[in-house]
Design an enzyme around this catalytic site. Structure first.
Site, PDB file in Angstrom:
ATOM      1  N   CYS A  65      -6.122  -3.584  -0.912  1.00  0.00           N
ATOM      2  CA  CYS A  65      -4.743  -3.309  -1.336  1.00  0.00           C
ATOM      3  C   CYS A  65      -3.934  -2.744  -0.175  1.00  0.00           C
ATOM      4  O   CYS A  65      -4.032  -1.548   0.133  1.00  0.00           O
ATOM      5  CB  CYS A  65      -4.755  -2.337  -2.508  1.00  0.00           C
ATOM      6  SG  CYS A  65      -3.087  -1.918  -3.036  1.00  0.00           S
ATOM      7  N   CYS A  86      -1.461   0.017  -1.054  1.00  0.00           N
ATOM      8  CA  CYS A  86      -2.038   1.352  -1.296  1.00  0.00           C
ATOM      9  C   CYS A  86      -2.450   1.996   0.016  1.00  0.00           C
ATOM     10  O   CYS A  86      -2.222   3.172   0.233  1.00  0.00           O
ATOM     11  CB  CYS A  86      -3.287   1.302  -2.164  1.00  0.00           C
ATOM     12  SG  CYS A  86      -3.386  -0.030  -3.288  1.00  0.00           S
ATOM     13  N   ASP A  87      -3.122   1.226   0.866  1.00  0.00           N
ATOM     14  CA  ASP A  87      -3.787   1.833   2.014  1.00  0.00           C
ATOM     15  C   ASP A  87      -3.106   1.568   3.361  1.00  0.00           C
ATOM     16  O   ASP A  87      -3.359   2.289   4.333  1.00  0.00           O
ATOM     17  CB  ASP A  87      -5.239   1.338   2.078  1.00  0.00           C
ATOM     18  CG  ASP A  87      -6.003   1.737   0.823  1.00  0.00           C
ATOM     19  OD1 ASP A  87      -5.694   2.805   0.270  1.00  0.00           O
ATOM     20  OD2 ASP A  87      -6.881   0.979   0.396  1.00  0.00           O
TER      21      ASP A  87
END
Ligand code: NDP
Length: 366
Positions: A148, A151-152
Site C-alpha cells: 500500500c 499508507c507507507d
C-alpha cells in the site's frame, strides 16, 4: 460450556462502504442489523472500515467537491449507520454454516444465528510469495516491503530513495505515480513487455520522469538486513534467464487483490479467483437469504461508490426477502423465504415440497 447464541434477522459481515451502506439501509428499515467487523490485523490486512482506511485522498466519491480523506469518509459512513441504530460487534468469524436457515456464524465466544446474511468482506492485496516478502521477523514486510503506497510511501525510510513497484496493472501505475511524490526514483518491474493498465494510467506513468520500467522480469527474492530493512531485490529476466541484484530501499507489491471468501468455500458459489457469484438482477448468492455486495463479488469496478451501491442493493434484497417477497437468484429463479421458487419465465411456482403450480392470478382465469 455452551456458547451464548445471539439471534438476528440481518447480520452484515464487513465495514467498508458496502457493509456500512447495507447497515444504513437495513437500520433505517427497522431491521436492527448487527454488523460484524474483523479486528484490525496488519498480517491479515483487516482494518475496520476496509480499504479506504488505508487511502489518502478520495477524489471520485460523489458529493465531495473538494475530495475527502478515506478514513474521514468511512467515519461518516459509520456515524450514519450508528445514527439509525446499527449494532456493531468486533469479532473473528471462524466458521459459518449456511446449510439451512437460520444461518449460524461461530466466533470463539458466541454463536450468531441469523435469518439473512449480507457478506461485504471485501478483498485483500495479493503477495508474490518470494523469500524476504513475509512480515518481520521472517522477512521485510513492514520493514521495506508494502502492498500500500498510500499508507507507507510517505514514511521516512522511503523518502528520496530508489523504490521498486511490482505489477503492470492500474494499481501498479497508481502506486508508482504516487510514490514519485517522495522517492528519488521508482522502477516498475513487470513480468511482460506490455502493461495491463488502462491507457490513461500508462501514459501518466510513461510521462513521469521519475518512473522507469524493467520489462520481462520477475522478483526472485527481497534482500536486506534487520537493521537496514530492504537493501535490494534479486531479479530474473524471463527472456534470458539472467539473474541480477538491483539496489533499492523499498518494494511495493501491486499485483492485484484476492476476495476475502475463504470462510465460505464449499458453501457459496465462487469464480476461479474466489469472487462470490451473485445474480445479475440482485445481490443474491446461490443460497437464498445470503447476499453479497462490494469488492467480495465485484472483480470489475471495485470502486467505493459501486461498493456502496451494491451495499444498498443487498439491504433492499434482504428486506424484500424478510418481507416474504421473491428475490432473483443467480439461477434465474426467484425465491421466497418460504422456499417457493418462481421459474425464470414467471409462469410457474414450485413449492418447497416440489409441486408445480401455475403462476397466474385466479381473477385472470375467471
Ligand atoms: P490487475 O489484475 O489488473 O493487474 C495485476 C498486475 O500484476 C498484472 O499486470 C499482472 O501481470 C501482475 N501480476 C499478477 N500476479 C503476478 C505475479 N505473481 N508476479 C508478477 N506479476 C504479477 O490488478 P490491479 O490491482 O492493478 O487492478 C485491478 C482492477 O482495479 C482493474 O480493473 C483496474 O482497472 C482497477 N483499478 C483502477 C484504478 C483506477 O482507475 N484509479 C486503480 C487501481 C485499480 P500480467 O499483466 O502479466 O497478468
Amino acid at each position: 460450556m455452551a456458547n451464548e447464541t445471539i439471534k438476528r434477522d440481518v447480520v452484515i459481515l464487513g465495514s467498508g462502504p458496502a457493509g456500512l451502506t447495507a447497515a444504513i439501509y437495513t437500520a433505517r428499515a427497522n431491521l436492527k442489523p448487527l454488523l460484524i467487523d474483523a479486528p484490525a490485523d496488519a498480517e491479515k490486512q483487516t482494518a475496520p472500515g476496509g480499504q479506504l482506511m488505508i487511502t489518502t485522498d478520495v477524489e471520485n466519491y460523489p458529493g465531495f467537491g473538494e475530495g475527502i480523506q478515506g478514513p474521514e469518509l468511512m467515519h461518516e459512513f459509520r456515524k450514519q449507520a450508528q445514527r439509525f441504530g446499527t449494532e456493531f460487534m468486533e469479532a473473528w468469524i471462524r466458521e459459518v454454516d449456511l446449510s439451512e436457515r437460520p444461518f449460524q456464524l461461530y466466533t470463539d465466544s458466541v454463536t450468531i444465528s441469523t435469518e439473512t446474511l449480507i457478506i461485504a468482506t471485501g478483498a485483500s492485496a495479493k503477495w508474490l510469495g518470494i523469500p524476504g516478502e513475509a512480515k518481520v521477523p521472517d522477512g521485510f514486510g513492514g520493514n521495506g516491503v508494502s502492498a500500500c503506497a498510500t499508507c507507507d510511501g510517505p514514511l521516512p525510510a522511503f523518502r528520496k530513495k530508489v523504490l521498486v513497484v511490482v505489477g503492470g496493472g492500474d494499481t501498479a501505475m497508481e502506486e508508482a505515480t504516487f510514490l514519485t511524490r517522495y522517492a528519488a526514483k521508482v522502477y516498475v518491474v513487470h513480468r511482460r513487455d506490455k502493461l495491463r493498465a488502462s491507457k490513461i494510467m500508462q501514459d501518466k506513468a510513461f510521462q513521469n520522469e521519475k518512473i522507469e520500467f524493467i520489462w520481462n522480469t520477475t522478483l526472485e527474492e527481497i534482500l536486506g538486513t534487520p537493521e537496514d530493512g530492504v537493501t535490494g531485490v534479486r531479479l530474473r529476466n524471463l527472456q534470458t534467464g539472467e539473474e541480477s541484484v538491483f539496489d533499492c530501499a523499498g518494494v511495493f507489491v501491486a499485483i492485484g487483490h484476492k476476495p476475502n471468501t475463504d470462510l465460505f468455500k464449499g458453501q457459496l458459489d465462487m469464480d476461479d479467483v474466489g469472487y462470490l457469484k451473485t445474480s445479475g438482477h440482485s445481490t443474491a448468492t446461490n443460497i437464498p437469504g445470503v447476499f453479497a455486495c462490494g469488492d467480495v463479488q465485484d472483480s470489475v469496478y471495485r470502486q467505493a461508490v459501486t461498493a456502496a451501491g451494491t451495499g444498498c442493493m443487498s439491504a433492499i434484497d434482504a428486506e424484500r426477502y424478510l418481507d416474504h417477497l421473491p428475490v432473483a437468484m443467480p439461477s434465474g429463479d426467484e425465491v421466497t423465504i418460504e422456499g417457493e421458487h418462481i421459474t425464470p419465465d414467471h409462469k410457474a411456482i414450485i413449492t418447497p415440497d416440489g409441486h408445480m403450480i401455475p403462476n397466474t392470478d385466479e381473477r385472470e382465469s375467471v
